[in-house]
Scaffold this motif. Structure first.
Motif, PDB file in Angstrom:
ATOM      1  N   CYS A 418      10.139  -5.042  -1.105  1.00 29.26           N
ATOM      2  CA  CYS A 418       9.610  -3.694  -0.873  1.00 29.26           C
ATOM      3  C   CYS A 418       8.121  -3.662  -1.212  1.00 29.26           C
ATOM      4  N   ALA A 423       5.838  -5.067   4.860  1.00 29.11           N
ATOM      5  CA  ALA A 423       5.930  -4.156   6.004  1.00 29.11           C
ATOM      6  C   ALA A 423       4.967  -4.576   7.113  1.00 29.11           C
ATOM      7  N   ARG A 444      14.733  -3.127  15.076  1.00 29.50           N
ATOM      8  CA  ARG A 444      15.182  -3.474  13.716  1.00 29.50           C
ATOM      9  C   ARG A 444      13.991  -3.764  12.806  1.00 29.50           C
ATOM     10  N   ARG A 447      12.024  -0.519  12.033  1.00 26.40           N
ATOM     11  CA  ARG A 447      12.776   0.374  11.139  1.00 26.40           C
ATOM     12  C   ARG A 447      12.743  -0.132   9.702  1.00 26.40           C
ATOM     13  N   GLU A 448      12.895  -1.447   9.526  1.00 24.58           N
ATOM     14  CA  GLU A 448      12.833  -1.992   8.174  1.00 24.58           C
ATOM     15  C   GLU A 448      11.439  -1.797   7.586  1.00 24.58           C
ATOM     16  N   LEU A 450       9.337   0.593   8.348  1.00 20.27           N
ATOM     17  CA  LEU A 450       9.170   2.011   8.043  1.00 20.27           C
ATOM     18  C   LEU A 450       9.861   2.386   6.739  1.00 20.27           C
ATOM     19  N   ARG A 451      11.037   1.825   6.516  1.00 22.51           N
ATOM     20  CA  ARG A 451      11.753   2.103   5.268  1.00 22.51           C
ATOM     21  C   ARG A 451      10.920   1.683   4.065  1.00 22.51           C
ATOM     22  N   ILE A 452      10.276   0.523   4.165  1.00 28.53           N
ATOM     23  CA  ILE A 452       9.436   0.040   3.065  1.00 28.53           C
ATOM     24  C   ILE A 452       8.204   0.921   2.903  1.00 28.53           C
ATOM     25  N   GLU A 453       7.553   1.225   4.000  1.00 27.66           N
ATOM     26  CA  GLU A 453       6.324   2.023   3.935  1.00 27.66           C
ATOM     27  C   GLU A 453       6.571   3.389   3.301  1.00 27.66           C
ATOM     28  N   ARG A 454       7.684   3.997   3.623  1.00 28.99           N
ATOM     29  CA  ARG A 454       7.972   5.317   3.056  1.00 28.99           C
ATOM     30  C   ARG A 454       8.243   5.249   1.555  1.00 28.99           C
ATOM     31  N   LYS A 455       8.619   4.077   1.065  1.00 24.83           N
ATOM     32  CA  LYS A 455       8.843   3.927  -0.368  1.00 24.83           C
ATOM     33  C   LYS A 455       7.558   3.647  -1.132  1.00 24.83           C
ATOM     34  N   THR A 467       3.808   3.055  12.633  1.00 25.37           N
ATOM     35  CA  THR A 467       5.179   2.574  12.803  1.00 25.37           C
ATOM     36  C   THR A 467       6.033   3.610  13.520  1.00 25.37           C
TER      37      THR A 467
END
Length: 736
Positions: A418, A423, A444, A447-448, A450-455, A467
């Motif tokens: 993370c 990302a 895929r 999306r992965e 984006l999940r990291i960036e939002r964290k 993204t």
């Protein structure tokens, strides 16, 4: 039905915008919607150039847009840890903290300072000696904290050291034990005598320790991304260095170099100021130390980065290669600083498509980095990704994918699962799959990422916006219009919060949403969003900007299809003027717009003007694309229609037949309806001339093509009257 207008330039495929013009023509809007290969290729080139700012923050992108991490491969090998441990902060900032493994010349004072004991002991002490001794001790404690990467404690000690140093000058009641860390600017002003009422203090001697303290405070501010604060601190350090050491000394040269680095990172708009500071620094360092000194190489390396920031790769290589030579000779080929310049030069060669030389320098960096850093390291991951890009550009897809996957494994091992740079690597992998049209794999990866960036990033960070746009573009390519619009709207909301509602990026996203609604068949909403984009672009862009011309073309196309010909003509004419001025008369995008102007003339019945426009379009298309491109066939077909409307059957027949020859070669079975349509027109001309045999052959073949393609033979349109003969459409044409 009006014939389809052509589109050129900015298709809005993702954030960033820009007018592209180097790939195939956009498919007519009322057929398949505005696909946008030329925008995609332009965006790939533009963002890939952006990635060359330096090693540790490189990025690159293609059809979907890329974000860039501007923390460039600089150097500060004096502060690099052997394990490549990443400092613990900042955890969720929009600024990717500045790298300390490579030397930008920012950490010039890494050693402890000698303690100056008054001659004669206590009896010989002056009033300010106690504060100067305390300041030296606190500074040295800060240096120790820094060595063990306790940066917050180090910064606290440097601030206390500074306050102790200035206490006796200002008559300040604050003592060096004071715990207030928020008065750095106040302390700097006090010592610069900006707020001291007694002018006699200006004659007080300036302790030489002032420069190291200020430089180290500023360097840690820089490390945290507080660029504006760091600039103020370094400017104070420069004034003190000039007072203490003189204007042409190495201390001044070092501080000028640091200020140049700060302006480089502050904004690309500050590149002129940064280059002026670097030139002054290089001049001083060259005279004081010799041109072949490693400090000169540091400034040369930084000057190369300025030229990369401007996309001036030839000029960048001039500085990089000189810096590389100095570092090779003075530091050796196993030095991290040598490796940093090797990679930076490699990126510039990469931009110039000199792939062999770029690969050589990339691998040189890998050799040093793998030897110096135990296990996996973040910059190894980035360089592997850069090498993968070269293989991708060469069409060596298997090698590229293996290297991308290796770069991701190394990045995760070095930084964890993370992290913003992980990302970035996922973004590159998503781009790779997008280019290969493997949309599931691209989805895929994005999306992965984006999940990291939002964290780990702030909610409105530009990388998140990019993204979201990339994900929207995938759904757009899949014709999943609602999902695409939803994602682009999310990106637009963040852009408005981050940049304001009238930022050019907002206009680009509005442009894209408008095109999606057009593809969806919702012309009213499409026109509304495109007009909003046009309003912003007229307001914030230059009157001759290519992005403005692209939106003019799109809005004009929608108005044309609504039969609002006067408004459409005004917009097409304005777009044509911009493109001709900026691109020259022989550019493809000029031909696009000229074609659209011809459509309006044709629909108005101004056939002579329409013929002139189509002929000019043909001239440019043949020059740029060759004689047998499908776009040439499209223009020939329209030219044939106009000749037919004028009653010039000879030229009409010649235009249709030439178009048919090209369509047979370029379309094959991929677009049978277009081939049948042209045969239909040829048949009607023979019918008008009374040439029965070629007429029957054309109509029969057109009917057979419609049937074999699963289309109704009723698509065949017969113009005019049939007199002494009748048309027969057997199951199979005679030629078959």
């Amino acid at each position: 039905l009006l014939p389809p207008a052509r589109l050129g330039g900015d298709g809005g495929g993702g954030a960033g915008g820009g007018s592209g013009s180097s790939s195939s023509r956009v498919v007519p809007m009322d057929v398949d919607g505005p696909k946008n290969p030329q925008q995609q290729q332009h965006q790939q080139q533009r963002n890939h150039k952006r990635s060359a700012a330096g090693v540790s923050g490189s990025s690159g992108h293609n059809s979907c847009v890329d974000f860039d991490d501007d923390a460039a491969l600089s150097d500060d090998s004096s502060s690099a840890s052997s394990s490549g441990v990443v400092p613990p902060y900042p955890p969720t900032t929009s600024y990717i903290y500045q790298r300390m493994d490579f030397d930008e010349g920012m950490h010039a004072y890494a050693d402890c300072e000698l303690l100056s004991v008054p001659e004669g002991g206590r009896s010989g002490a002056r009033p300010g000696d106690r504060d100067e001794i305390a300041s030296t001790l606190l500074f040295n404690i800060g240096q120790c904290h820094r060595r063990v990467e306790a940066y917050d404690l180090a910064a606290h000690c440097y601030r206390r050291a500074w306050r102790a140093l200035v206490a006796n000058v200002a008559g300040d009641t604050k003592h060096d034990d004071d715990d207030d860390d928020d008065d750095d600017e106040y302390a700097i002003k006090i010592y610069d005598n900006d707020e001291v009422g007694d002018n006699s203090t200006k004659q007080l001697p300036v302790p030489s320790l002032a420069v190291p303290i200020l430089q180290n405070i500023g360097q840690l501010q820089y490390r945290l991304g507080k660029i504006a604060d760091a600039i103020k601190t370094y400017e104070a350090a420069l004034r003190h260095a000039e007072i203490i050491h003189g204007t042409d000394t190495t201390s001044v040269g070092t501080t000028l170099n640091s200020l140049g680095v700060l302006h480089y990172h502050l904004s690309s708009d500050k590149s002129g100021e940064a280059m002026a500071l670097f030139r002054r620094s290089l001049d001083i360092r060259s005279r004081a130390l010799g041109r072949d000194h490693p400090d000169c190489a540091t400034t040369l390396n930084n000057m190369g980065r300025i030229h990369v920031q401007r996309d001036e790769f030839d000029a960048a290589l001039k500085y990089y290669e000189e810096a590389l030579c100095i570092r090779r000779e003075k530091l050796g080929v196993d030095s991290l600083d040598y490796a940093a310049t090797a990679f930076n030069a490699g990126q510039s060669f990469h931009q110039q498509h000199q792939h062999d030389r770029a690969l050589e320098l990339y691998h040189e960096f890998l050799r040093v980095a793998r030897a110096r850093f135990a296990g996996s390291h973040r910059d190894v991951a980035v360089v592997l990704s850069g090498i993968a890009q070269i293989h991708q550009e060469r069409g060596e897809q298997k090698e590229a994918l293996e290297l991308y996957e290796e770069s991701l494994r190394v990045g995760k091992a070095a930084l964890g699962d993370c992290h913003s740079e992980v990302a970035m690597l996922l973004n590159r992998i998503g781009n790779f799959h997008f280019e290969r049209e493997d949309l599931d794999a691209a989805l895929r990866a994005y999306r992965e990422g984006l999940r990291i960036e939002r964290k780990v990033l702030e909610p409105h960070h530009p990388n998140i916006i990019v993204t979201l746009s990339n994900l929207g573009e995938i759904h757009r390519q899949r014709s999943d219009w609602d999902a695409a619009v939803k994602l682009y709207h999310q990106a637009l909301d963040l852009q408005r919060k981050k940049f304001g509602p009238e930022h050019p990026d907002c206009a680009t996203t509005l442009n894209t949403i408008g095109l999606i609604y057009d593809q969806k068949g919702d012309t009213c909403r499409a026109l509304r969003y495109l007009q909003d984009a046009l309003v912003i672009r007229r307001k914030v862009l230059d009157r001759n900007d290519l992005d403005l011309s692209a939106t003019l073309t799109y809005v004009g196309t929608l108005l044309y299809r609504r039969n609002m010909l006067s408004l459409a003509m005004d917009l097409f004419t304005e777009s044509l003027k911009i493109r001709t001025l900026v691109l020259g008369p022989d550019h493809r995008d000029v031909a696009f717009t000229m074609y659209n102007v011809g459509l309006v003339h044709q629909h108005r019945g101004s056939y002579r003007d329409a013929i002139d426009c189509y002929k000019e379009t043909l001239r440019v298309e043949k020059l740029v694309l060759g004689d047998e491109h499908r776009d040439v066939a499209m223009t020939l077909y329209k030219l044939g229609e106009v000749y037919k409307a004028q009653g010039d059957e000879e030229n009409a027949l010649q235009s249709f037949q030439t178009a048919l020859d090209i369509e047979r070669k370029t379309l094959g079975e991929s677009d049978p309806a277009t081939v049948a349509r042209t045969l239909n027109e040829i048949g009607n001309i023979y019918l008008s001339r009374g040439d029965v045999i070629p007429m029957m052959q054309a109509f029969n073949e057109a009917s057979r093509i419609y049937r074999s393609a699963g289309l109704s033979p009723h698509n065949l349109i017969v113009s005019g009257q049939l007199y002494a003969f009748e048309i027969s459409c057997p199951e199979a044409a005679p030629a078959a």
